[in-house]
Design an enzyme around this catalytic site. Structure first.
Site, PDB file in Angstrom:
ATOM      1  N   ASP A 322       0.838  -1.325  -0.043  1.00  0.00           N
ATOM      2  CA  ASP A 322       0.191  -0.060   0.128  1.00  0.00           C
ATOM      3  C   ASP A 322       0.816   1.181   0.021  1.00  0.00           C
ATOM      4  O   ASP A 322       1.723   1.484   0.747  1.00  0.00           O
ATOM      5  CB  ASP A 322      -0.864   0.015   1.201  1.00  0.00           C
ATOM      6  N   GLU A 358       1.781  -0.383  -5.025  1.00  0.00           N
ATOM      7  CA  GLU A 358       0.910   0.578  -5.229  1.00  0.00           C
ATOM      8  C   GLU A 358       1.783   1.782  -5.502  1.00  0.00           C
ATOM      9  O   GLU A 358       2.248   2.335  -4.643  1.00  0.00           O
ATOM     10  CB  GLU A 358      -0.306   0.933  -4.256  1.00  0.00           C
TER      11      GLU A 358
END
Length: 656
Positions: A322, A358
């Site tokens: 993330d 990401e």
């Protein structure tokens, strides 16, 4: 009493030994560390870690065994202006705890586990090559919370995901990996609880080595760890890999107003990045209040030790990071040569597993900027594919790049299409059904006045906002869902399907359902679109069976595929000229996909609002047969021409 100095120290965390355990805690700035063991009567047994090697406090704690609940009291100066937040009145969570338990007044304790207590029974990770992977993003709780066939007491848990009903569904769908939304121990946000809401997504991690206990059917923390391992083993037995969505960029302790639960009270300036010249406040490129200090060895060691633990002890097959760009910011800017990326690159334990970034954070967008052995969530694929199918003019050239694995993004750095994890939808944003049913987000239930969530969704409702009884609007929506799924699953790269899209899962137009731990987010197994699910299964099966439909070619690997691996043609069958690509009226294209020694396919795509006649490529003795289409009225015979309905695709197979 000041700690004694010793020349050797055990690894960080708790490690069982005869009669107790060796405990080691890193703190560069603390004066002392005490281990507090919770007794059966609720009292504490305290043991000072009386040795110090470098910045590590360590010592032997008698009586620790599997199941022991413990915390840390760390002493030192309380000087927030200097970044120091020590308070030995608080019991803190060991950041290396491998299981957790709640205690009164919001305290979270570590629980000692026994690594050898689970029998893996010869578990063999599938190690599916990226070129053959189809990823399915799901939420452990939401996937099985209402799933028929899963016993009520197991729904929404690791054991529920391991149940034959859940594993069987995934296996029948054909996906090769599940990407689990955060399962590290996370903490509920106080502001959400005050509004009667809960953090559903879990991007609020606190313990990087412990599974989240709410997702376990077992109440005993030791059994929770084993339950997680049993889930991994069950998925592996079905040939399905387990990828974890991990949140190492920040923690649940938030900004200077947030709680002190662990790292903040153990060594705030070592573990968190503080504002230069204003150490009371936190540098933040995550939008959550803090960012981990990845320029410091202690924070980097915690991340690396966590990753190795999940691979070696929990048998995890990969990680999706993330806001990975934050992890590359040693100074202010992202750095492809950062210590974080270098450490992962050289680590033999992590070499066999999948690494997915990401590639952005709140301060930067880095699609295409990660090293060659990483894959990335390709946000440009999402945006450009959505724009093409909703009819945005001038998108044809860009769309073709996305279908071909985004060579315009990756080939300059000699990266293959497998660097691109393609997706049209993900947990963050509209589901596929909502993408084709709403022009605007509808996030009122989140209690933020509709201010949260992305406003630029590149969506269309095709004539009515939300559900409608209009048959023509519903036909268009169905075609568009099929078009988007087909584009995703017939493009070069690694496809990722959002869990539930294959069944038409809706969130009622909520594109930021992070706080909706309810029917808004959970799978609705009673009302799914069975026809769309079958369509998706067929696409996945074709992709996995036919090498031409998962091309991993690129110009720096000329031996892959065949001399004519991909042939791009206009609808009239002619080759494109440079001027064709950006002409606003051009919204149709055909891709002829070949692979030496295998079947050749033609993928026809028409995003125009009118039917388009296609002239199919001609080779003597070649006959084209329809394999799959979103055009319910399409009739294909052996002819070389066909008319594809507005907003439709067709997949044709050649035979001789």
């Amino acid at each position: 009493m000041s700690p004694r100095h010793e020349s050797a120290r055990p690894p960080l965390g708790v490690h069982l030994a005869e009669g107790g355990a060796e405990v080691a805690v890193y703190s560069e700035n603390a004066d002392g560390v005490v281990v507090c063991v919770l007794q059966d009567d609720g009292s504490e047994a305290r043991t000072e870690l009386d040795m110090r090697t470098g910045h590590v406090f360590h010592g032997f704690v008698r009586g620790m065994r599997p199941g022991t609940r413990y915390g840390l009291r760390v002493s030192g100066p309380w000087d927030p202006a200097s970044g120091l937040r020590f308070d030995d009145g608080k019991v803190l969570l060991d950041p290396y705890a491998t299981a957790t338990a709640d205690a009164p007044e919001g305290t979270i304790l570590g629980v000692v586990t026994d690594p050898g207590s689970f029998d893996w029974q010869g578990d063999d990770p599938p190690r599916t090559p990226l070129a053959e992977s189809v990823v399915y993003e799901l939420h452990v709780k939401g996937f099985t919370k209402t799933m028929p066939g899963v016993p009520e007491e197991l729904r929404g848990t690791y054991a529920g995901l391991a149940h034959p009903a859940a594993v069987g569904y995934l296996r029948e769908l054909g996906v090769t990996a599940v990407e689990l939304m955060p399962v590290h121990r996370f903490v509920q946000d106080g502001h959400l609880l005050d509004k009667g809401l809960r953090n559903y997504w879990g991007y609020n991690s606190l313990a990087f080595l412990a599974p989240h206990p709410e997702y376990a059917a077992a109440r005993d923390p030791l059994e929770q760890v084993n339950e997680f391992k049993g889930m991994v083993a069950a998925l592996h037995a079905a040939g399905i890999e387990v990828i974890l969505d991990v949140v190492y960029n920040h923690t649940a302790e938030g900004n200077d107003q947030g709680p002190t639960l662990s790292l903040k009270g153990i060594d705030n300036p070592s573990y968190y990045r503080l504002v230069e010249g204003d150490a009371e406040h936190y540098f933040d490129t995550t939008g959550t209040g803090n960012s981990l200090n990845v320029g410091h060895p202690a924070a980097l060691a915690l991340i690396m030790d966590s990753l190795r633990y999940w691979v070696t002890e929990m048998h995890i097959d990969g990680f999706r990071f993330d806001l990975a760009t934050t992890l590359t910011r040693q100074g202010g800017d992202p750095d492809v040569h950062s210590a974080f990326l270098a450490l992962i690159h050289q680590d033999p334990t992590l070499a066999p597993v999948k690494m997915i970034a990401e590639p952005w954070d709140t301060a930067g967008y880095q699609v295409g900027g990660f090293p060659a052995d990483w894959s990335e969530w390709n946000g440009r694929f999402r945006d450009d594919v959505r724009d093409f199918w909703r009819g945005t003019p001038g998108m044809l050239g860009t769309f073709a790049q996305r279908v071909l694995g985004s060579p315009d993004v990756y080939e300059a750095s000699r990266r293959s299409p497998l660097s691109s994890v393609n997706f049209v939808t993900a947990h963050d944003g509209f589901t596929l059904a909502d993408l084709t049913s709403y022009n605007e987000k509808h996030n009122e239930a989140n209690g933020e006045g509709g201010a949260d969530g992305e406003s630029d969704n590149r969506s269309s409702n095709y004539g009515a906002e939300g559900p409608t009884d209009d048959p023509e609007i519903n036909r268009v929506r169905t075609r568009q869902r099929k078009n988007l799924l087909a584009t995703l699953l017939l493009s070069a790269g690694v496809p990722m399907v959002l869990g539930g899209d294959e069944r038409g899962r809706t969130q009622g137009g909520n594109n930021n359902a992070y706080c909706q731990d309810n029917e808004t987010s959970w799978f609705d197994w009673e009302h799914g679109d069975d026809e769309l699910a079958e369509f998706t299964r067929t696409l996945i099966s074709l992709r996995r069976a036919e090498p031409a439909l998962r091309p991993d070619w690129y110009r720096y690997a000329p031996g892959s595929g065949s001399p004519r691996t991909v042939d791009l043609r206009r609808a009239d069958g002619r080759r494109f000229t440079n001027s064709d690509w950006h002409r606003p009226e051009h919204k149709a294209i055909q891709f002829v996909l070949g692979h030496q020694g295998h079947t050749t396919f033609a993928v026809l795509m028409n995003a125009a609002e009118n039917g388009v006649e296609f002239s199919l490529p001609y080779t003597p003795r070649r006959v084209w047969r329809l394999e799959l289409t979103s055009d319910e009225g399409l009739d294909v015979d052996a002819a070389r021409r066909l008319t594809l309905a507005p907003r439709s695709f067709a997949l044709l197979r050649s035979s001789r």
